[in-house]
Design an enzyme around this catalytic site. Structure first.
Site, PDB file in Angstrom:
ATOM      1  N   THR A  16      -9.932  11.184  13.445  1.00 28.64           N
ATOM      2  CA  THR A  16      -8.975  10.088  13.261  1.00 28.64           C
ATOM      3  C   THR A  16      -8.805   9.863  11.768  1.00 28.64           C
ATOM      4  O   THR A  16      -9.638  10.298  10.966  1.00 28.64           O
ATOM      5  CB  THR A  16      -9.497   8.791  13.899  1.00 28.64           C
ATOM      6  OG1 THR A  16     -10.748   8.478  13.273  1.00 28.64           O
ATOM      7  CG2 THR A  16      -9.708   8.946  15.387  1.00 28.64           C
ATOM      8  N   LYS A  49      -0.066 -13.223  11.160  1.00 30.06           N
ATOM      9  CA  LYS A  49      -0.369 -14.410  11.961  1.00 30.06           C
ATOM     10  C   LYS A  49       0.096 -15.651  11.226  1.00 30.06           C
ATOM     11  O   LYS A  49      -0.533 -16.112  10.287  1.00 30.06           O
ATOM     12  CB  LYS A  49      -1.868 -14.481  12.258  1.00 30.06           C
ATOM     13  CG  LYS A  49      -2.318 -13.299  13.100  1.00 30.06           C
ATOM     14  CD  LYS A  49      -3.816 -13.280  13.312  1.00 30.06           C
ATOM     15  CE  LYS A  49      -4.253 -11.911  13.778  1.00 30.06           C
ATOM     16  NZ  LYS A  49      -4.562 -10.964  12.697  1.00 30.06           N
ATOM     17  N   TRP A  59       2.240 -14.793  16.314  1.00 29.11           N
ATOM     18  CA  TRP A  59       2.280 -13.455  15.756  1.00 29.11           C
ATOM     19  C   TRP A  59       3.711 -13.059  15.383  1.00 29.11           C
ATOM     20  O   TRP A  59       4.643 -13.270  16.154  1.00 29.11           O
ATOM     21  CB  TRP A  59       1.787 -12.435  16.783  1.00 29.11           C
ATOM     22  CG  TRP A  59       0.307 -12.463  16.976  1.00 29.11           C
ATOM     23  CD1 TRP A  59      -0.578 -13.312  16.385  1.00 29.11           C
ATOM     24  CD2 TRP A  59      -0.455 -11.601  17.823  1.00 29.11           C
ATOM     25  NE1 TRP A  59      -1.850 -13.037  16.815  1.00 29.11           N
ATOM     26  CE2 TRP A  59      -1.812 -11.985  17.695  1.00 29.11           C
ATOM     27  CE3 TRP A  59      -0.140 -10.539  18.671  1.00 29.11           C
ATOM     28  CZ2 TRP A  59      -2.833 -11.350  18.376  1.00 29.11           C
ATOM     29  CZ3 TRP A  59      -1.160  -9.912  19.349  1.00 29.11           C
ATOM     30  CH2 TRP A  59      -2.498 -10.303  19.201  1.00 29.11           C
ATOM     31  N   GLU A 118      -6.645   9.959  19.693  1.00 24.51           N
ATOM     32  CA  GLU A 118      -7.548   9.748  20.833  1.00 24.51           C
ATOM     33  C   GLU A 118      -6.884  10.078  22.167  1.00 24.51           C
ATOM     34  O   GLU A 118      -7.514  10.067  23.207  1.00 24.51           O
ATOM     35  CB  GLU A 118      -8.010   8.286  20.866  1.00 24.51           C
ATOM     36  CG  GLU A 118      -9.019   7.914  19.790  1.00 24.51           C
ATOM     37  CD  GLU A 118      -8.375   7.443  18.504  1.00 24.51           C
ATOM     38  OE1 GLU A 118      -7.195   7.786  18.248  1.00 24.51           O
ATOM     39  OE2 GLU A 118      -9.050   6.733  17.729  1.00 24.51           O
TER      40      GLU A 118
HETATM   41  P1  AMP Z   1      -2.827   8.873  14.844  1.00 23.43           P
HETATM   42  O1  AMP Z   1      -4.037   8.878  15.670  1.00 23.43           O
HETATM   43  O2  AMP Z   1      -3.098   9.125  13.399  1.00 23.43           O
HETATM   44  O3  AMP Z   1      -1.786   9.766  15.403  1.00 23.43           O
HETATM   45  O4  AMP Z   1      -2.254   7.393  14.873  1.00 23.43           O
HETATM   46  C1  AMP Z   1      -1.983   6.739  16.074  1.00 23.43           C
HETATM   47  C2  AMP Z   1      -1.295   5.441  15.805  1.00 23.43           C
HETATM   48  O5  AMP Z   1      -0.014   5.662  15.224  1.00 23.43           O
HETATM   49  C3  AMP Z   1      -0.992   4.648  17.052  1.00 23.43           C
HETATM   50  O6  AMP Z   1      -2.103   3.947  17.518  1.00 23.43           O
HETATM   51  C4  AMP Z   1       0.132   3.740  16.569  1.00 23.43           C
HETATM   52  O7  AMP Z   1      -0.362   2.648  15.841  1.00 23.43           O
HETATM   53  C5  AMP Z   1       0.876   4.643  15.621  1.00 23.43           C
HETATM   54  N1  AMP Z   1       2.039   5.230  16.298  1.00 23.43           N
HETATM   55  C6  AMP Z   1       2.165   6.447  16.837  1.00 23.43           C
HETATM   56  N2  AMP Z   1       3.400   6.624  17.328  1.00 23.43           N
HETATM   57  C7  AMP Z   1       4.080   5.483  17.113  1.00 23.43           C
HETATM   58  C8  AMP Z   1       5.401   5.026  17.405  1.00 23.43           C
HETATM   59  N3  AMP Z   1       6.310   5.800  17.985  1.00 23.43           N
HETATM   60  N4  AMP Z   1       5.720   3.766  17.030  1.00 23.43           N
HETATM   61  C9  AMP Z   1       4.838   2.959  16.433  1.00 23.43           C
HETATM   62  N5  AMP Z   1       3.588   3.333  16.124  1.00 23.43           N
HETATM   63  C10 AMP Z   1       3.211   4.578  16.463  1.00 23.43           C
END
Ligand code: AMP
Length: 542
Positions: free
Chosen positions: A186, A439, A444, A331
């Site tokens: 991550t 907040k 929110w 994840e």
């Molecule tokens: P990663 O594990 O680096 O791919 O990041 C995942 C996170 O990216 C998710 O939990 C979201 O917060 C954000 N994310 C992924 N796709 C989107 C989307 N289409 N719109 C908004 N946030 C997104």
């Protein structure tokens, strides 16, 4: 009573075997770091992957051991995807955009035994090689003519020499589908990165789900160009989906600028692509500035962060390329939802459909989701009330590598850290990351909405909305804006642009202009850095 059907474990090697036997002549095209366009087929690639699997064995790589890559999207990286997982070892895709110290930390944590890397990353590997505690072999993914005359890297091997030293007489071993296949960390914006260890079963099931018509909708008629890097959650599974469906694969290598991408889209007849919004921004700017279009592209998958409606409109209305807005995370292998249309949406007006497409969409089979309030109670699917989003399914993490962070699940559900609404049709919309929510007076404010509006302004290249401390309301929105080159946009103009588009109390209290918005290693805006930068910012009092 048990069913009486054959049992074949769902192994990643079976995807390549399928591509070789049933789509053997299908092309895999790569823009190489050597500067040329390389063409191969699934038949040739499968044979080379078998040779590479033997080469890994010859290097002493055993079952379950990690083989790391630092590489762009290209055919050699694809060979490693299949060779390493297929032989029973674990492919660990390192993100080369991370700080070298982080690369070292992650490679040590993963206990990588072999590190394969592209020419571009020779200086990086030279800088860190001595600090990598577990790596026994370094492999430069090039032919002999590109090997450095002298190097500080111990035991440096040449990828093509390793392949040349083997023949392709190799049977992919058959083993338990639950065995680990690949490892991806991550981004670790808070604390150390954590490893997500995919299995063969989770990867193959995810590829099935991802290929479905309401998901990425891929077939043997497609030419897929994954812009999303193979070091970011397995390029959203496209290297697996392509073999499963027999689609042509087109790899951009390091050429991720608008010009290089556009050239490849056109010359290779690309029909589908996928990437984060920041990449598409560069491409759209190039296409617009040069009066170009897309002659073969049918759709593009945009995810990783929220896709601004202005970008959806530009793709669809100006260039006739359909946008599939998708959401997922490391994840989740990564796919969770995709915003595809149902029949009833086809009768809607363009504006209504566009509003729908700002949502991240419906769950694909295999993923279940729910939203909960602060007490963990499920929230109704009314499209209005937001809460924390939890997910479960066979390609969603159960536990991080080495048990880091303890048990992440809550009653079997994985808390995503995203805040979302779900409407009556099951279309989910992310309003924020939990840690990015603003907040204000106990209520929110979703920063994504505010950013989407700002990015629809013609003078704005990128906008991030962050919480700034406020004496009365605790936090209020501060809009951080990067203008388009030569744009003359003012704070007053931007604030006026919000009129009628949001509830009055959501209006940002202030706007600051910056030269650049920091982007993380996967192309997402780093709001934690902006919060740090503007932590002393004093909001104007009204
Ligand atoms: P990663 O594990 O680096 O791919 O990041 C995942 C996170 O990216 C998710 O939990 C979201 O917060 C954000 N994310 C992924 N796709 C989107 C989307 N289409 N719109 C908004 N946030 C997104």
């Amino acid at each position: 009573m048990l069913g009486l059907m054959q049992h074949h474990p769902l192994l990643i090697s079976s995807l390549l075997v399928h591509a070789e036997r049933h789509h053997g002549a299908q092309e895999v095209v790569s823009r190489r770091l050597e500067g040329d366009i390389h063409r191969t087929t699934y038949r040739e690639l499968a044979a080379r992957a078998r040779r590479m699997a033997k080469a890994m064995q010859a290097l002493g790589v055993g079952g379950g051991e990690r083989v790391a890559t630092l590489a762009w999207n290209g055919y050699r990286h694809l060979e490693l995807y299949y060779a390493v997982s297929g032989m029973g070892a674990v492919l660990h895709t390192l993100n080369p955009r991370l700080h070298p110290d982080q690369v070292v930390w992650i490679a040590d944590h993963a206990e990588d035994q072999v590190l394969c890397f592209d020419l571009t990353f020779l200086p990086l590997v030279e800088a860190v090689a001595a600090r990598l505690k577990t790596v026994r072999h370094f492999v430069l993914m090039a032919d002999r003519s590109h090997m450095p005359a002298a190097t500080k890297i111990p035991n440096l091997q040449c990828y093509e020499d390793l392949i040349d030293a083997q023949d392709d007489a190799y049977e992919w071993p058959v083993f338990d589908e639950q065995r680990a296949s690949s490892l991806c960390y991550t981004s670790g914006t808070t604390g150390n990165p954590k490893g997500v260890l995919y299995s063969h079963r989770s990867t193959v099931l995810h590829a099935f789900g991802a290929a479905l018509p309401d998901a990425l909708n891929c077939s043997s008629r497609d030419a897929i160009l994954p812009v999303v890097p193979m070091f970011h959650v397995n390029a959203w599974s496209l290297p697996y989906v392509a073999c499963m469906t027999g689609a042509k694969l087109v790899f951009p290598g390091a050429g991720l600028d608008g010009k290089s991408l556009h050239e490849l889209f056109e010359s290779e007849g690309v029909t589908v692509s996928a990437g984060v919004p920041t990449v598409w921004q560069g491409l759209l700017a190039y296409v617009e500035a040069n009066g170009l279009g897309f002659s073969t592209m049918k759709r593009t998958i945009i995810g990783g962060s929220a896709c601004p409606p202005a970008m959806i409109r530009a793709f669809q209305e100006t260039y006739g390329v359909h946008v599939l807005h998708a959401w997922g995370m490391t994840e989740m292998s990564p796919l969770g939802t995709v915003c595809s249309f149902r029949n009833k949406h086809l009768a809607m007006s363009e504006a209504e459909r566009l509003a729908l497409q700002t949502k991240q969409g419906q769950a694909i089979y295999g993923v279940d989701m729910k939203i909960v309030d602060g007490n963990g109670a499920e929230i109704p699917w009314d499209g209005q009330t937001s809460g924390e989003l939890l997910v479960k399914g066979p390609w969603i993490v159960q536990q991080y590598f080495k048990g880091d962070g303890g048990n992440p699940l809550v009653d079997g559900w994985f808390p995503t850290g995203d805040v979302a609404t779900i409407d009556a049709d099951g279309y989910m919309q992310i309003t924020d990351r939990a840690k990015d929510v603003i907040k204000s007076g106990g209520e929110w404010i979703g920063s994504i909405d505010l950013e989407n509006i700002a990015m629809a302004h013609p003078g704005v290249a990128m906008a991030a909305c962050i919480a700034a401390p406020h004496p009365k309301w605790d936090e209020r929105p501060l809009l951080v804006v990067m203008k388009k080159p030569n744009a003359m946009v003012t704070k007053e103009e931007l604030l006026a642009f919000y009129e009628g588009k949001i509830a009055k109390w959501w209006l940002p209290d202030d706007v600051v202009f910056v030269d650049a918005i920091p982007l993380g290693a996967t192309g997402k805006m780093q709001k934690n850095k902006l919060r740090e930068q503007f932590k002393g910012h004093v909001l104007p009092t009204i």
